[in-house]
Design a protein around this motif. Structure first.
Motif, mmCIF file in Angstrom:
data_model
loop_
_atom_site.group_PDB
_atom_site.id
_atom_site.type_symbol
_atom_site.label_atom_id
_atom_site.label_comp_id
_atom_site.label_asym_id
_atom_site.label_seq_id
_atom_site.Cartn_x
_atom_site.Cartn_y
_atom_site.Cartn_z
ATOM 1 N N LYS A 259 56.168 -70.820 -60.955
ATOM 2 C CA LYS A 259 57.327 -70.037 -60.498
ATOM 3 C C LYS A 259 56.880 -68.682 -59.971
ATOM 4 C CE LYS A 259 61.969 -68.477 -61.806
ATOM 5 N NZ LYS A 259 62.086 -67.899 -60.502
ATOM 6 N N ALA A 260 55.910 -68.053 -60.666
ATOM 7 C CA ALA A 260 55.378 -66.768 -60.189
ATOM 8 C C ALA A 260 54.752 -66.932 -58.811
ATOM 9 C CB ALA A 260 54.347 -66.231 -61.176
ATOM 10 N N CYS A 261 54.027 -68.027 -58.616
ATOM 11 C CA CYS A 261 53.411 -68.277 -57.308
ATOM 12 C C CYS A 261 54.463 -68.600 -56.252
ATOM 13 C CB CYS A 261 52.415 -69.424 -57.418
ATOM 14 S SG CYS A 261 50.991 -69.060 -58.466
ATOM 15 N N SER A 262 55.605 -69.161 -56.669
ATOM 16 C CA SER A 262 56.683 -69.462 -55.722
ATOM 17 C C SER A 262 57.316 -68.190 -55.185
ATOM 18 C CB SER A 262 57.778 -70.296 -56.406
ATOM 19 O OG SER A 262 57.275 -71.506 -56.847
ATOM 20 N N ASP A 263 57.542 -67.222 -56.074
ATOM 21 C CA ASP A 263 58.284 -66.022 -55.701
ATOM 22 C C ASP A 263 57.397 -64.882 -55.237
ATOM 23 O OD1 ASP A 263 60.521 -67.396 -56.450
ATOM 24 O OD2 ASP A 263 60.581 -66.567 -58.468
ATOM 25 N N VAL A 266 51.663 -62.389 -52.765
ATOM 26 C CA VAL A 266 50.253 -61.999 -52.734
ATOM 27 C C VAL A 266 49.388 -63.169 -53.199
ATOM 28 C CG1 VAL A 266 48.554 -60.335 -53.553
ATOM 29 C CG2 VAL A 266 50.950 -59.643 -53.287
ATOM 30 N N HIS A 267 48.662 -63.770 -52.256
ATOM 31 C CA HIS A 267 47.721 -64.858 -52.562
ATOM 32 C C HIS A 267 48.373 -65.982 -53.353
ATOM 33 C CE1 HIS A 267 44.784 -62.022 -51.124
ATOM 34 N NE2 HIS A 267 44.982 -61.203 -52.154
ATOM 35 N N SER A 268 49.657 -66.183 -53.159
ATOM 36 C CA SER A 268 50.375 -67.132 -54.005
ATOM 37 C C SER A 268 49.911 -68.569 -53.796
ATOM 38 C CB SER A 268 51.878 -67.019 -53.745
ATOM 39 O OG SER A 268 52.158 -67.228 -52.379
ATOM 40 N N ILE A 269 49.550 -68.930 -52.573
ATOM 41 C CA ILE A 269 49.116 -70.301 -52.313
ATOM 42 C C ILE A 269 47.782 -70.571 -52.994
ATOM 43 C CG2 ILE A 269 48.291 -71.854 -50.510
ATOM 44 C CD1 ILE A 269 51.285 -71.729 -50.744
ATOM 45 N N ASP A 270 46.835 -69.630 -52.879
ATOM 46 C CA ASP A 270 45.534 -69.809 -53.533
ATOM 47 C C ASP A 270 45.692 -69.919 -55.043
ATOM 48 O OD1 ASP A 270 44.362 -69.645 -51.068
ATOM 49 O OD2 ASP A 270 43.939 -67.504 -51.203
ATOM 50 N N LEU A 271 46.493 -69.030 -55.628
ATOM 51 C CA LEU A 271 46.712 -69.057 -57.070
ATOM 52 C C LEU A 271 47.414 -70.341 -57.487
ATOM 53 C CD1 LEU A 271 47.828 -65.355 -57.622
ATOM 54 C CD2 LEU A 271 45.707 -66.399 -58.425
ATOM 55 N N GLY A 272 48.368 -70.778 -56.664
ATOM 56 C CA GLY A 272 49.056 -72.028 -56.962
ATOM 57 C C GLY A 272 48.114 -73.210 -56.936
ATOM 58 N N LEU A 299 56.844 -76.189 -51.797
ATOM 59 C CA LEU A 299 57.925 -76.233 -50.809
ATOM 60 C C LEU A 299 58.346 -74.828 -50.399
ATOM 61 C CD1 LEU A 299 60.064 -79.129 -52.311
ATOM 62 C CD2 LEU A 299 58.955 -79.150 -50.075
ATOM 63 N N LYS A 300 58.460 -73.910 -51.370
ATOM 64 C CA LYS A 300 58.860 -72.541 -51.047
ATOM 65 C C LYS A 300 57.806 -71.813 -50.220
ATOM 66 C CE LYS A 300 62.157 -71.514 -54.730
ATOM 67 N NZ LYS A 300 62.412 -70.752 -55.979
ATOM 68 N N GLY A 331 66.389 -76.034 -48.106
ATOM 69 C CA GLY A 331 66.695 -74.768 -48.755
ATOM 70 C C GLY A 331 67.158 -73.719 -47.768
ATOM 71 N N PRO A 332 67.413 -72.485 -48.251
ATOM 72 C CA PRO A 332 67.977 -71.434 -47.395
ATOM 73 C C PRO A 332 67.077 -71.021 -46.236
ATOM 74 C CG PRO A 332 67.341 -70.570 -49.558
ATOM 75 C CD PRO A 332 67.250 -72.045 -49.643
ATOM 76 N N ASP A 333 65.747 -71.212 -46.389
ATOM 77 C CA ASP A 333 64.823 -70.789 -45.329
ATOM 78 C C ASP A 333 64.395 -71.943 -44.432
ATOM 79 O OD1 ASP A 333 64.866 -68.181 -46.320
ATOM 80 O OD2 ASP A 333 63.265 -68.621 -47.749
ATOM 81 N N ARG A 334 65.013 -73.099 -44.603
ATOM 82 C CA ARG A 334 64.606 -74.258 -43.806
ATOM 83 C C ARG A 334 65.794 -74.765 -43.001
ATOM 84 N NH1 ARG A 334 59.809 -75.522 -46.915
ATOM 85 N NH2 ARG A 334 59.181 -77.107 -45.445
#
Length: 816
Positions: A259-263, A266-272, A299-300, A331-334
């Motif tokens: 969830k932290a990586c979703s929201d 900063v480097h969220s994809i790598d951390l995910g 997805l986010k 979702g809202p951004d798609r």
């Protein structure tokens, strides 16, 4: 009072209840009920305390309230003397089965109670989320001098966190300390959760750091709290610490990190991806909770292929996983129809597997049907909603309203609105937006007034929608009232509303107010800049529009298709041929944007106005939009201006071939023949229109004076002051002829509206008139003369542009 209906008991229960009659499970009048029966029950089976306990526990596990009530009936009928333990078991059954009314009646009639009794009822209220009643019960417990245990405090602390009652939570925390239970790990974890949910992470961390006893739930509570509050860096530090000190990483910890990586950005994809690898390493990659969180994260962050791969490799799919995928795909951004189509396919798979869709499933599926623009699919999903009796949910209700209003089915949209029990601001806004999308602007404003009458408070989206309706109706007075509402409610900084505000003032003929709204925008976006550029273009201020466009680019805003449309209109209305062609080339070369039919139509108009009719026709043929009558109408208008009768004839034939029932092609050709003096050819066109039943749209002009809109349809003399208006107009025409000489004496609707404005409005106020057809040359000259003679500012808006007349001049420079 609980009432058990007198009906036959099933065979499996006959040994328990004897005959087929049962009475109130909680009834002080039970004997009198027995006496009413002609054949009173005779019970030959009496259970002991342990048997009743086991049967009640069984009904609790299976959530079988009817069976539990029957057992309670049996106890009363055989006059069984319950122990406190059995009463608590019975109370727990009612609470776990969700019958809190019966539970409270039983609780109030219990001769003896202990902390278990109080905790059971507190837990029951928690299950139905009646947190206010939980707190009241806790205060009653304290007043009875019953000492709360750790379970009591835990339940009440959860209620304070749900109600965001931080001060009350602090008081209960102090009571926990005084009672000597602060070292209890259950309470430590609950306190961490309470402070985090109330937005005080530092206090949650202090509780964690000063606790003598911690477990894996403690770490997870702190981790979850940091994610909930958006402290993503701290959440990663906590997770890393858990890993380093050997705390078991479970599915809840991984879910929080995903969830932290979703929201986070900063480097969220790598951390995910790293967290995904960890989940594989510790064998939790197939866990449903972890997979759902991973899907949501990918997805986010736009990694659709990874999400699809994880979904396909999952050994088990539940409703939550399907919901995550379906919602993530639409979702809202798609807004991708292909992805929305896949979401509908997943929805179909759910049904084929026998899964019961939740309200979240159906709400997302509704949006998917909207994105694929398939009303039939939307209606099928509506049928599914009715089948599962979810139509009264406010979120689904708003989605249904959006669906039906989007496709012009207003009656069904209203039925959905009226059948929603909780008509909140979202459902009202859906109706207002639905009317707006279908150009039912007056109904949109009417619904807004109804909303206010019902005492609801509009939000920024409501106000933005109704402001757009005011803009299209050009009713500045209502728009000003909506503007005041936004100031009052603090929404003036909402960018969407500011954009609507600019359009409203501009379309109402108040360019100065539109400019002020633009300058005062605290966070302008590309729509804000585009709105102002389009405003200047419509008013004929081409240089202002182009200057604003260049400034927008310098500030780093990327133009969109609407921006370029405004730029092309500015060049067309300003006669800036070379600039318009240069920007047209830049749009394709520098921004890699493909022009649409509106862009081409504007460039055709630009070339045609400049007299390059052959180039304009060649552009239509090569554009890929040569079957769009709008482009040919733009060329026909230029043929009329330049009196090219031959080309006008061939272009008009093309328009009539593409759109045989549209009057514009006939009317423009008729005007071309008339101006060229070819009366017989003009009469042929008129006769052809009569034969085919094609009628020219009747002219209509209107002006707002105070709260009232005064309309002047063509050839209509019904206005109550028409005599005074015509007399004043004749007087003005006499004066005009002294200045200009030849002034055509007619009573076109815009002239009547302007004269009423002269008579009614103060001299300091500009006269703003709207009309549905393009202003003719004769009336354009008359407006210039009136502005000079009366020293008044006159603004006329037709479907194509604004004309701002002042001191005998027009903002269009006589180029329109």
């Amino acid at each position: 009072m609980l009432t058990c209906l007198r009906r036959p008991v099933s065979p499996c229960l006959r040994n328990l209840a004897g005959r087929s009659s049962c009475v109130s499970a909680i009834s002080i009048d039970a004997p009198s009920v027995y006496e009413e029966s002609r054949n009173p029950l005779k019970f030959d089976v009496i259970f002991n305390d342990a048997t009743y306990t086991e049967l009640l526990r069984s009904s609790t596990r299976k959530k079988n309230l009817a069976f539990g009530k029957l057992l309670h009936c049996h106890m009363i009928k055989v006059s069984f003397k319950n122990s406190l333990f059995l009463d608590n078991t019975l109370l727990n059954m009612y609470c776990k089965c969700g019958d809190l009314e019966s539970a409270r009646l039983l609780f109030d009639r219990m001769i003896k109670r202990n902390s278990v009794s109080w905790n059971s009822l507190l837990s029951g209220y928690s299950l139905i989320r009646n947190y206010d009643q939980m707190l009241i019960l806790f205060l009653q417990m304290k007043s009875k001098e019953v000492n709360p245990d750790k379970f009591t405090y835990a339940a009440v602390l959860r209620a304070t966190s749900q109600l965001q009652e931080l001060e009350l939570g602090k008081i209960i925390h102090s009571q926990v300390v005084v009672s000597g239970q602060s070292s209890q790990v259950l309470l430590t974890n609950t306190l961490i959760d309470m402070y985090a949910k109330c937005g005080y992470f530092d206090q949650a961390k202090l509780v964690f750091e000063h606790s003598s006893e911690l477990d894996v739930v403690s770490m997870n509570s702190l981790l979850s709290g940091s994610v909930h509050l958006g402290f993503f860096n701290q959440s990663l530090e906590i997770f890393s610490q858990m890993h380093q000190i050997g705390v078991e990483i479970n599915s809840f910890a991984l879910g929080s990190i995903f969830k932290a990586c979703s929201d986070s950005t900063v480097h969220s994809i790598d951390l995910g991806s790293i967290t995904h690898c960890l989940a594989v390493k510790i064998g939790l990659d197939a866990d449903v909770v972890v997979c759902g969180a991973m899907l949501d994260m990918f997805l986010k962050r736009g990694c659709l292929e990874k999400a699809l791969k994880i979904f396909k490799l999952m050994p088990e799919h539940n409703v939550i996983v399907f919901n995550t995928m379906i919602n993530g795909l639409c979702g809202p951004d798609r807004a991708n129809p292909g992805e929305a189509g896949y979401a509908l396919n997943l929805f179909s798979q759910m049904k084929s597997r026998g899964m019961k869709p939740s309200k979240f499933t159906l709400s997302s599926a509704l949006k998917a049907s909207y994105l694929v623009a398939d009303f039939e699919i939307g209606k099928q999903i509506h049928a599914q909603i009715l089948k599962h009796d979810l139509q009264r949910d406010e979120f689904i209700g708003s989605g249904l309203i959006d669906l039906h209003c989007t496709y012009g089915s207003f009656d069904d949209g209203l039925k959905c609105f009226n059948s929603t029990p909780k008509q909140d601001i979202v459902s009202w806004t859906s109706m207002i937006s639905g009317f707006l999308q279908n150009e039912q602007f007056d109904r949109s404003c009417h619904f807004f007034h109804r909303l206010l009458v019902h005492g609801l408070k509009p939000d920024e989206f409501t106000l933005s929608s109704v402001m757009s309706a005011c803009a299209n109706l050009a009713i500045s007075r209502t728009g000003e009232q909506v503007h005041n509402q936004s100031l009052k409610r603090g929404f003036i900084d909402f960018t969407g509303f500011v954009n609507s505000l600019i359009f409203m003032y501009a379309k109402s003929g108040d360019l100065d107010a539109a400019g002020r709204a633009f300058l005062e925008a605290s966070d302008p976006d590309v729509v804000t800049w585009s709105a102002m550029i389009c405003c200047y273009a419509q008013y004929g201020f081409a240089n202002y529009a182009l200057t604003l466009f260049e400034k927008m680019k310098v500030l780093g805003f990327l133009p969109n298709s609407v921006t370029f449309l405004g730029v092309f209109c500015a060049c067309s209305h300003g006669g800036l041929l070379q600039e318009g062609l240069r920007y047209f080339d830049n749009m394709k070369r520098d921004y890699n944007m493909e022009p649409n039919s509106k862009h081409y139509a504007t460039i055709v108009d630009l070339l045609g106005r400049a007299g390059n009719l052959s180039a304009a026709e060649d552009l239509i043929q090569s554009s890929g939009f040569n079957s769009d009558p709008v482009l040919w109408k733009a060329l026909l208008g230029s043929c009329w201006r330049h009196a090219d009768v031959s080309r006008a004839t061939s272009v008009a034939k093309k328009i009539i071939q593409l759109d045989p029932n549209e009057s514009a092609g006939y009317v423009l050709l008729y005007n071309t023949y008339t101006d060229a003096g070819k009366e017989s050819m003009a009469n042929d066109i008129r006769n052809q229109m009569k034969k085919m039943g094609i009628k020219k749209e009747p002219g209509l002009s209107w002006i707002m004076i105070g709260p009232k809109v005064h309309s002047f349809p063509a050839n209509d003399k019904s206005h109550p002051r028409i005599g005074e208006i015509c007399s004043k107009l004749e007087e003005l025409i006499v004066g005009m002829r002294r200045i200009e000489g030849n002034v055509v004496d007619n009573f076109h609707s815009e002239r009547l509206a302007v004269v009423l404005g002269l008579m009614e409005l103060p001299k300091s106020a500009p006269i703003r008139v709207m009309k549905n057809l393009r202003i003719c040359r004769d009336c354009h000259m008359v407006m210039k003369l009136i502005s000079y003679m009366e020293r008044r500012e006159i603004i006329v808006r037709d479907p194509f542009r604004f004309h701002q007349f002042s001191a005998g001049l027009c903002s269009c420079g006589d180029y329109w």
